[in-house]
Design a protein around this motif. Structure first.
Motif, short mmCIF file in Angstrom:
data_model
loop_
_atom_site.label_atom_id
_atom_site.label_comp_id
_atom_site.label_asym_id
_atom_site.label_seq_id
_atom_site.Cartn_x
_atom_site.Cartn_y
_atom_site.Cartn_z
N ALA A 170 54.02 34.87 27.07
CA ALA A 170 54.91 35.67 27.91
C ALA A 170 54.94 35.20 29.36
N LEU A 171 54.10 34.23 29.68
CA LEU A 171 53.89 33.86 31.07
C LEU A 171 55.17 33.39 31.75
N PRO A 172 55.70 34.18 32.72
CA PRO A 172 56.90 33.77 33.43
C PRO A 172 56.55 33.21 34.79
N LEU A 173 55.78 32.13 34.84
CA LEU A 173 55.35 31.58 36.12
C LEU A 173 56.58 31.34 36.98
N ALA A 174 56.67 32.09 38.03
CA ALA A 174 57.84 32.00 38.86
C ALA A 174 57.70 30.89 39.85
N GLU A 203 54.40 35.50 45.79
CA GLU A 203 53.83 35.94 44.52
C GLU A 203 52.31 35.79 44.54
N ALA A 204 51.62 36.83 44.04
CA ALA A 204 50.15 36.90 43.95
C ALA A 204 49.48 37.24 45.27
N GLY A 205 50.27 37.51 46.32
CA GLY A 205 49.67 37.91 47.58
C GLY A 205 48.92 39.23 47.50
N ARG A 206 49.06 39.89 46.38
CA ARG A 206 48.34 41.15 46.16
C ARG A 206 46.83 40.95 46.07
N TRP A 207 46.39 39.75 45.65
CA TRP A 207 45.00 39.57 45.24
C TRP A 207 44.17 38.79 46.25
N GLU A 218 38.22 32.34 45.36
CA GLU A 218 39.31 31.46 44.95
C GLU A 218 40.58 31.81 45.71
N TRP A 219 41.40 30.81 45.96
CA TRP A 219 42.63 31.01 46.71
C TRP A 219 43.87 31.04 45.82
N ALA A 220 43.68 31.09 44.51
CA ALA A 220 44.80 31.19 43.56
C ALA A 220 44.47 32.25 42.52
N ARG A 221 45.50 32.84 41.94
CA ARG A 221 45.32 33.91 40.94
C ARG A 221 45.01 33.33 39.58
N PHE A 222 44.02 33.91 38.89
CA PHE A 222 43.70 33.43 37.54
C PHE A 222 44.73 33.90 36.51
N LEU A 223 44.63 33.38 35.28
CA LEU A 223 45.56 33.79 34.23
C LEU A 223 45.37 35.27 33.98
N ASP A 224 46.35 36.04 34.38
CA ASP A 224 46.27 37.50 34.32
C ASP A 224 46.75 37.99 32.97
N GLN A 271 53.16 37.57 35.84
CA GLN A 271 53.85 36.55 36.61
C GLN A 271 53.10 36.17 37.88
N GLU A 272 52.08 36.93 38.25
CA GLU A 272 51.28 36.57 39.42
C GLU A 272 50.34 35.40 39.13
N SER A 273 50.10 35.12 37.85
CA SER A 273 49.15 34.09 37.45
C SER A 273 49.48 32.72 38.02
N MET A 274 48.43 31.99 38.39
CA MET A 274 48.53 30.60 38.81
C MET A 274 49.36 30.40 40.09
N HIS A 275 49.30 31.36 40.98
CA HIS A 275 49.97 31.27 42.28
C HIS A 275 48.95 31.46 43.41
N PRO A 276 49.20 30.90 44.58
CA PRO A 276 48.32 31.15 45.72
C PRO A 276 48.23 32.65 46.00
N ASN A 277 47.01 33.16 46.15
CA ASN A 277 46.82 34.60 46.37
C ASN A 277 46.82 34.92 47.87
N TYR A 278 46.26 36.05 48.23
CA TYR A 278 46.22 36.49 49.63
C TYR A 278 45.68 35.39 50.55
#
Length: 402
Positions: free
Chosen positions: A25-29, A69-73, A339-345, A356-363
């Motif tokens: 289902a991963l929609p890596l944006a 994307e993924a700035g939440r984490w 870590e500075w990127a989001r893991f596979l959520d 969709q937050e997976s594998m993106h730079p986080n906060y």
């Protein structure tokens, strides 16, 4: 990833099914990748420069790697607490509310975070405007009159830029696009499936897929730049009145020698959120990502845009990197150790956030991206790669001539 922290054997079929479902289902944006030959095209020039006298502005367009994307984490944690050991910035004490981070775009899925690159950067602009949308392809940037497509309820980004350009004195435009045109989400999904289910490598087929899509994808990136130039010309700008930057993509996973978890067993999946074989991780980090950056650099050169190479930006800060650690209830997230990127959520952590937050730079990654753009703003010409300094936060980012 088990939220109760229990160990799971490599053969557990239930875990495999859950992680596989997430991967499918991963929609890596995000993610974009490599370049083909493009004929140089001189930017159109306005007959008479009449730049609007409004407030100065810095604008970002493109996909999830620049939307925020993924700035939440803040880092990653496979914990069970509501705040996920302090990593979930959307946690309000009783539940998680993504709109705290992404605002109104949480409902549309564009996911423009409060720490997106344009907001984290310091360019001196009076207005910082984020038009990027998670999941966008090049056609979502073009003007509607020239084949552009609306996306997630919004007009094509170039048409939105036209309004911004008339109301502001735009000084900087930064673009991130191409990854979704190359099918990066499918590549990640296939690699995860090969690790969890098929016990085979994905990089050979993935490389073939990228190669076959590359010419069209890079032509699309070039057209997106042309569309941006046309909009600015139409709004009265000459090419020298603003700067246009095309940036590449960082690798969210490390090479195998820098993986914190062993290739065998389930820890890469149920704790680290990085279910990739060593061979595939090495290919992604040391072959695919550099190849993509080289390709995008070629497009930037052909189209007269400045290039920002982000391929090494997350070095040592990737998901599962040996140089980082996951926060615990006793030791919370940190810009210097997390870590500075989001893991596979997905899988056993499927309740944590949006896939969709997976594998993106986080906060932390978004702040680093902002620092990269700040540094580039100080270099009026030339192409640069942006890198981090081990053990430091975003203030340790630096540029190297490319």
């Amino acid at each position: 990833m088990p939220e109760n922290g229990s160990s799971i054997t490599r053969s557990t079929p239930r875990l495999a099914r859950r992680l596989l479902t997430a991967a499918l289902a991963l929609p890596l944006a995000a993610g974009g990748l490599m370049a083909g030959g493009l004929a140089a095209a001189a930017p159109a020039r306005a007959a008479t420069s009449a730049v609007p006298s409004g407030p100065t502005a810095s604008v970002t367009l493109g996909d999830s790697y620049i939307s925020g994307e993924a700035g939440r984490w803040k880092g990653n944690a496979a914990g069970t607490s509501g705040s996920r050991n302090g990593t979930d910035r959307a946690w309000n004490g009783s539940s998680a509310d993504a709109s705290r981070i992404y605002g109104a775009t949480a409902s549309s899925g564009c996911d423009r975070s409060d720490v997106a690159e344009v907001l984290s950067a310091s360019t001196g602009a009076q207005n910082e405007i984020n038009l990027a949308c998670s999941g966008a392809v090049a056609a979502n940037v073009y003007r509607a009159a020239n084949g552009g497509q609306s996306y997630k309820g919004e007009a094509p980004q170039a048409d939105q830029l036209a309004t911004v350009a008339r109301q502001n004195n735009v000084k900087l435009i930064t673009l991130s696009i191409g990854g979704n045109d190359l099918g990066f989400a499918d590549i990640i999904s296939n690699c995860v499936q090969d690790y969890l289910i098929w016990y085979s490598y994905c990089h050979d087929s993935a490389q073939s897929s990228i190669d076959s899509k590359l010419p069209t994808a890079m032509a699309g990136v070039g057209k997106a730049i042309d569309e941006i130039r046309a909009v600015m010309t139409g709004a009265g700008y000459a090419p020298g009145d603003y700067r246009l930057v095309l940036q590449s993509y960082p690798s969210p996973i490390p090479r195998s020698s820098e993986m914190r978890y062993p290739e065998s067993g389930w820890t890469r999946s149920n704790t680290g959120g990085c279910p990739f074989w060593d061979g595939d991780a090495d290919w992604a980090r040391d072959s695919m990502v550099p190849q993509i950056s080289t390709a995008l650099a070629g497009v930037a050169s052909a189209k007269g845009a400045q290039f920002l190479d982000l391929s090494d930006m997350l070095q040592g800060r990737e998901v599962c990197s040996t140089a980082t650690r996951q926060p615990t209830s006793a030791s919370g997230p940190s810009a210097t150790t997390s870590e500075w990127a989001r893991f596979l959520d997905g899988g056993l952590n499927s309740t944590q956030g949006a896939l969709q937050e997976s594998m993106h730079p986080n906060y932390y990654g978004q702040q680093a991206l902002g620092r990269c753009l700040t540094l580039l703003w100080g270099r009026t010409s030339g192409d640069y790669s942006c890198r981090n300094t081990a053990g430091q936060d975003a203030s340790g980012m630096y540029l190297a001539a490319r």
